[in-house]
Design an enzyme around this catalytic site. Structure first.
Site, PDB file in Angstrom:
ATOM      1  N   ILE A 105     -11.358  -8.689 -11.859  1.00 37.06           N
ATOM      2  CA  ILE A 105     -10.771  -9.486 -10.765  1.00 37.06           C
ATOM      3  C   ILE A 105      -9.250  -9.578 -10.924  1.00 37.06           C
ATOM      4  CG2 ILE A 105     -12.849 -10.797 -10.176  1.00 37.06           C
ATOM      5  CD1 ILE A 105     -11.570 -13.164 -11.800  1.00 37.06           C
ATOM      6  N   TYR A 106      -8.665  -8.560 -11.572  1.00 47.56           N
ATOM      7  CA  TYR A 106      -7.200  -8.508 -11.649  1.00 47.56           C
ATOM      8  C   TYR A 106      -6.656  -7.864 -10.380  1.00 47.56           C
ATOM      9  CZ  TYR A 106      -7.261  -9.692 -16.573  1.00 47.56           C
ATOM     10  OH  TYR A 106      -7.422 -10.346 -17.752  1.00 47.56           O
ATOM     11  N   CYS A 111     -14.463   8.528 -10.733  1.00 48.37           N
ATOM     12  CA  CYS A 111     -15.759   7.938 -10.374  1.00 48.37           C
ATOM     13  C   CYS A 111     -15.716   7.000  -9.172  1.00 48.37           C
ATOM     14  CB  CYS A 111     -16.340   7.214 -11.586  1.00 48.37           C
ATOM     15  SG  CYS A 111     -16.776   8.374 -12.889  1.00 48.37           S
ATOM     16  N   LYS A 148     -17.036   4.446 -20.127  1.00 47.73           N
ATOM     17  CA  LYS A 148     -15.717   4.285 -19.506  1.00 47.73           C
ATOM     18  C   LYS A 148     -14.745   5.202 -20.236  1.00 47.73           C
ATOM     19  CE  LYS A 148     -15.714  -0.179 -20.602  1.00 47.73           C
ATOM     20  NZ  LYS A 148     -17.062  -0.324 -21.130  1.00 47.73           N
ATOM     21  N   GLY A 177      -8.387   4.214  -9.206  1.00 51.96           N
ATOM     22  CA  GLY A 177      -8.465   5.672  -9.054  1.00 51.96           C
ATOM     23  C   GLY A 177      -9.540   6.197  -9.967  1.00 51.96           C
ATOM     24  N   GLY A 217      -4.094  -5.527  -8.535  1.00 51.46           N
ATOM     25  CA  GLY A 217      -3.376  -4.349  -9.022  1.00 51.46           C
ATOM     26  C   GLY A 217      -3.013  -3.434  -7.871  1.00 51.46           C
ATOM     27  N   ASN A 228     -21.043   1.378  -9.801  1.00 47.97           N
ATOM     28  CA  ASN A 228     -19.638   1.705  -9.531  1.00 47.97           C
ATOM     29  C   ASN A 228     -19.142   1.053  -8.239  1.00 47.97           C
ATOM     30  OD1 ASN A 228     -19.204   3.077 -11.835  1.00 47.97           O
ATOM     31  ND2 ASN A 228     -19.209   5.125 -10.943  1.00 47.97           N
ATOM     32  N   VAL A 244     -18.105  13.512 -19.747  1.00 48.28           N
ATOM     33  CA  VAL A 244     -19.437  12.973 -20.017  1.00 48.28           C
ATOM     34  C   VAL A 244     -20.226  13.888 -20.960  1.00 48.28           C
ATOM     35  CG1 VAL A 244     -21.667  12.487 -18.925  1.00 48.28           C
ATOM     36  CG2 VAL A 244     -19.568  11.576 -17.948  1.00 48.28           C
ATOM     37  N   LYS A 271      -5.843   5.004 -15.517  1.00 45.33           N
ATOM     38  CA  LYS A 271      -5.980   3.757 -16.281  1.00 45.33           C
ATOM     39  C   LYS A 271      -5.575   4.060 -17.726  1.00 45.33           C
ATOM     40  CE  LYS A 271     -10.753   4.120 -17.839  1.00 45.33           C
ATOM     41  NZ  LYS A 271     -12.037   3.472 -17.940  1.00 45.33           N
TER      42      LYS A 271
HETATM   43  N1  LIG Z   1     -15.726  10.796 -16.224  1.00 42.23           N
HETATM   44  C1  LIG Z   1     -16.371   9.647 -16.293  1.00 42.23           C
HETATM   45  O1  LIG Z   1     -15.826   8.625 -16.708  1.00 42.23           O
HETATM   46  C2  LIG Z   1     -17.822   9.550 -15.862  1.00 42.23           C
HETATM   47  C3  LIG Z   1     -18.560   8.408 -16.221  1.00 42.23           C
HETATM   48  C4  LIG Z   1     -19.896   8.328 -15.828  1.00 42.23           C
HETATM   49  C5  LIG Z   1     -20.459   9.360 -15.065  1.00 42.23           C
HETATM   50  N2  LIG Z   1     -19.700  10.437 -14.709  1.00 42.23           N
HETATM   51  C6  LIG Z   1     -20.352  11.513 -13.946  1.00 42.23           C
HETATM   52  O2  LIG Z   1     -20.698  12.551 -14.866  1.00 42.23           O
HETATM   53  C7  LIG Z   1     -20.550  13.843 -14.240  1.00 42.23           C
HETATM   54  C8  LIG Z   1     -19.589  14.694 -15.041  1.00 42.23           C
HETATM   55  O3  LIG Z   1     -18.307  14.093 -14.955  1.00 42.23           O
HETATM   56  P1  LIG Z   1     -17.090  14.569 -15.880  1.00 42.23           P
HETATM   57  O4  LIG Z   1     -15.978  13.630 -15.631  1.00 42.23           O
HETATM   58  O5  LIG Z   1     -17.598  14.774 -17.272  1.00 42.23           O
HETATM   59  O6  LIG Z   1     -16.789  15.998 -15.212  1.00 42.23           O
HETATM   60  P2  LIG Z   1     -15.758  17.102 -15.715  1.00 42.23           P
HETATM   61  O7  LIG Z   1     -15.269  17.751 -14.480  1.00 42.23           O
HETATM   62  O8  LIG Z   1     -14.812  16.516 -16.709  1.00 42.23           O
HETATM   63  O9  LIG Z   1     -16.683  18.140 -16.520  1.00 42.23           O
HETATM   64  C9  LIG Z   1     -17.665  18.945 -15.936  1.00 42.23           C
HETATM   65  C10 LIG Z   1     -17.836  20.194 -16.799  1.00 42.23           C
HETATM   66  O10 LIG Z   1     -18.950  20.949 -16.318  1.00 42.23           O
HETATM   67  C11 LIG Z   1     -18.638  22.331 -16.455  1.00 42.23           C
HETATM   68  N3  LIG Z   1     -19.547  23.105 -15.613  1.00 42.23           N
HETATM   69  C12 LIG Z   1     -19.578  23.226 -14.267  1.00 42.23           C
HETATM   70  N4  LIG Z   1     -20.603  24.016 -13.894  1.00 42.23           N
HETATM   71  C13 LIG Z   1     -21.238  24.399 -15.030  1.00 42.23           C
HETATM   72  C14 LIG Z   1     -22.367  25.214 -15.317  1.00 42.23           C
HETATM   73  N5  LIG Z   1     -23.089  25.802 -14.355  1.00 42.23           N
HETATM   74  N6  LIG Z   1     -22.725  25.412 -16.615  1.00 42.23           N
HETATM   75  C15 LIG Z   1     -22.021  24.830 -17.612  1.00 42.23           C
HETATM   76  N7  LIG Z   1     -20.953  24.054 -17.404  1.00 42.23           N
HETATM   77  C16 LIG Z   1     -20.566  23.841 -16.130  1.00 42.23           C
HETATM   78  C17 LIG Z   1     -17.173  22.394 -16.071  1.00 42.23           C
HETATM   79  O11 LIG Z   1     -16.561  23.587 -16.545  1.00 42.23           O
HETATM   80  C18 LIG Z   1     -16.636  21.122 -16.774  1.00 42.23           C
HETATM   81  O12 LIG Z   1     -16.228  21.418 -18.093  1.00 42.23           O
HETATM   82  C19 LIG Z   1     -20.117  13.542 -12.805  1.00 42.23           C
HETATM   83  O13 LIG Z   1     -21.251  13.488 -11.987  1.00 42.23           O
HETATM   84  C20 LIG Z   1     -19.473  12.173 -12.910  1.00 42.23           C
HETATM   85  O14 LIG Z   1     -19.521  11.477 -11.696  1.00 42.23           O
HETATM   86  C21 LIG Z   1     -18.404  10.566 -15.112  1.00 42.23           C
END
Ligand SMILES: NC(=O)c1ccc[n+]([C@@H]2O[C@H](COP(=O)([O-])OP(=O)(O)OC[C@H]3O[C@@H](n4cnc5c(N)ncnc54)[C@H](O)[C@@H]3O)[C@@H](O)[C@H]2O)c1
Length: 440
Positions: free
Chosen positions: A256-257, A266, A157, A263, A259, A214, A11, A327
């Protein structure tokens, strides 16, 4: 605008890159030195289509700066996005350690009034706790810096993240005053030029919106998987049923697939965290609990079909597995069905030949070490078929949709395909395959 993004994962990196593409100056901060060094050299820590080009171009222009020095970032910016992970804690709640550690880092280093925006998915009420936490440290420091807080959940996504970020369906903003709404609307205006897609609300509702989005999607998936299981025992065809209900505009064709289970980083953790929030507040969420339960069972459906066909003892059998990522379009294997299926087959004595164009490295890190000697990772989909008795399809990458079926027929000793995503036309049975699908 000048922006800090704390956390350079899926993100944070995508958000930072997209803000910089729109001409903002963005500091992307992470605590993992290796990750930041790689990014400075345009080496991405994740696979995400088109991300590399945006990162490289913005770095060349000087609009995207990767650093582990949060002070350097905060000294130069007025808007701070927190995009660190909120993984599942042991009790199923959201682990907020990274959030509060980022909040402490902000409080200990900030020297100018700023807006702190929480982009990570966090339980209702976290925004206010983060504000109190930062203010407590600022008080200890005798600092006169003031911060405002906002919520701006992310809906991208994986596999489609750049497109989703540049052209969002909606931008949800939770804030307490008009000035904050206006600041964030200005920042996002370039992403929503052709029509207003802002949804403005209070902070708690914004935090809740992300979990509900979600959970609703996860509910659709589990609902349809349950229907598939009912179709299987009654002889109805779940594909026909899908078409029959999807044509109702109130239902729609998306999610609605049938599967072999959802996983990812999120859905599993967010459904579980919402269950926890409800329970902490004295409400027992029966639908959500069963969404999770159905999904857990669904990850075993392929294993059960293999056992029904080959018996409980799989010693001496080799299974080709196509797809390890949770996915298509990502290398993310967090909570992936592949982890369950492969370890369950190995537990029963099977050998695995696995192929995924992107997720092999992440998979080797995520699977139990004791499984590794029983798995050979292959460089292409056809090599995985070598000496295999059956093929198990887990991730619907496009390259698996229309393979050379004659070659499969020659290679697979038992000519059996377990299609966990229902992507194959039943007509391949006429070619001589034994085809097992979800709901059939
Ligand atoms: N991955 C997705 O598809 C997605 C989509 C929407 C929302 N989110 C939400 O967004 C958030 C982040 O998800 P993600 O998948 O990007 O996580 P991730 O684990 O891929 O990345 C998190 C990053 O934060 C860094 N980090 C941790 N503590 C830190 C700090 N104190 N200072 C600086 N960096 C720090 C970690 O080293 C890591 O690089 C989560 O809450 C997740 O639920 C994720």
């Amino acid at each position: 605008m000048n922006i800090t993004v704390i956390g350079t994962g899926y993100v944070g990196l995508v958000t930072g890159a997209c803000f910089s593409k729109m001409g903002n100056k963005v500091y992307c901060v992470d605590i993992v030195e290796e990750k930041i060094q790689g990014l400075k050299n345009n080496i991405l820590p994740i696979f995400e289509p088109h991300l590399g080009t945006v990162v490289r171009t913005s770095q060349e222009k000087g609009d995207l700066i990767f650093t582990t020095d949060i002070k350097e970032a905060l000294d130069n910016t007025d808007i701070i996005f927190i995009a660190v992970g909120t993984p599942m804690a042991e009790d199923g709640s959201a682990n907020l350690d990274y959030i509060f550690s980022a909040a402490s880092d902000i409080a200990n280093n900030i020297t100018r009034d700023s807006l702190v925006v929480i982009k990570s998915t966090v339980p209702v009420g976290t925004g206010f706790k983060v504000r109190d936490h930062i203010n407590a440290i600022l008080d200890e420091r005798d600092s006169d810096v003031t911060i405002k807080i906002a919520s701006n959940p992310e809906f991208l996504k994986e596999g489609h993240a750049i497109e989703d970020c540049l052209h969002p369906d909606r931008v949800v903003i939770g804030a307490e005053d008009e000035e904050v709404f206006e600041t964030l609307k200005d920042l996002y205006a370039t992403f929503v030029l052709n029509h207003d897609r802002f949804v403005l609300m209070d902070i708690k509702s914004s935090e809740m919106t992300k979990y509900v989005a979600n959970s609703m999607l996860a509910t659709k998936i589990s609902f349809m998987n349950e229907i598939a299981n009912i179709c299987e025992v009654t002889g109805a065809d779940v594909q026909s049923v899908r078409l029959g209900i999807g044509s109702d505009r109130r239902i729609g064709y998306d999610f609605i697939y049938a599967g072999c289970g959802y996983g990812g980083s999120c859905f599993p953790k967010d459904v579980q965290a919402l269950i926890n929030t409800a329970q902490e507040n004295g409400y027992e969420p029966k639908i959500l609990s069963n969404v999770e339960l159905v999904n857990k069972n669904q990850k075993m459906v392929l294993v059960n079909k293999v056992v029904d066909r080959f018996g409980e003892d799989l010693t001496g059998l080799t299974f080709a597995v196509w797809g390890l990522a949770f996915k298509p379009g990502t290398d993310d294997v967090r909570e992936a069905t592949s982890l369950v299926v492969i370890s369950e087959l190995i537990k029963r004595g099977a050998k695995i030949k696995a192929y995924d164009s992107q997720a092999t490295e992440e998979f080797t890190r995520a699977i139990d070490d004791e499984c590794l000697p029983s798995i050979e990772f292959k460089a292409n989909r056809y090599e995985a078929l070598d000496d295999a008795d059956a093929l198990i399809l887990i991730t619907e990458w496009k390259e698996f949709r229309n393979p050379d079926f004659d070659f499969l027929l020659e290679e697979l000793t038992e000519k059996v395909i377990f299609d966990g995503r229902n992507i194959y036309d039943k007509k391949i049975q006429n070619k001589g395959f034994e085809l097992y699908q979800i709901g059939c």
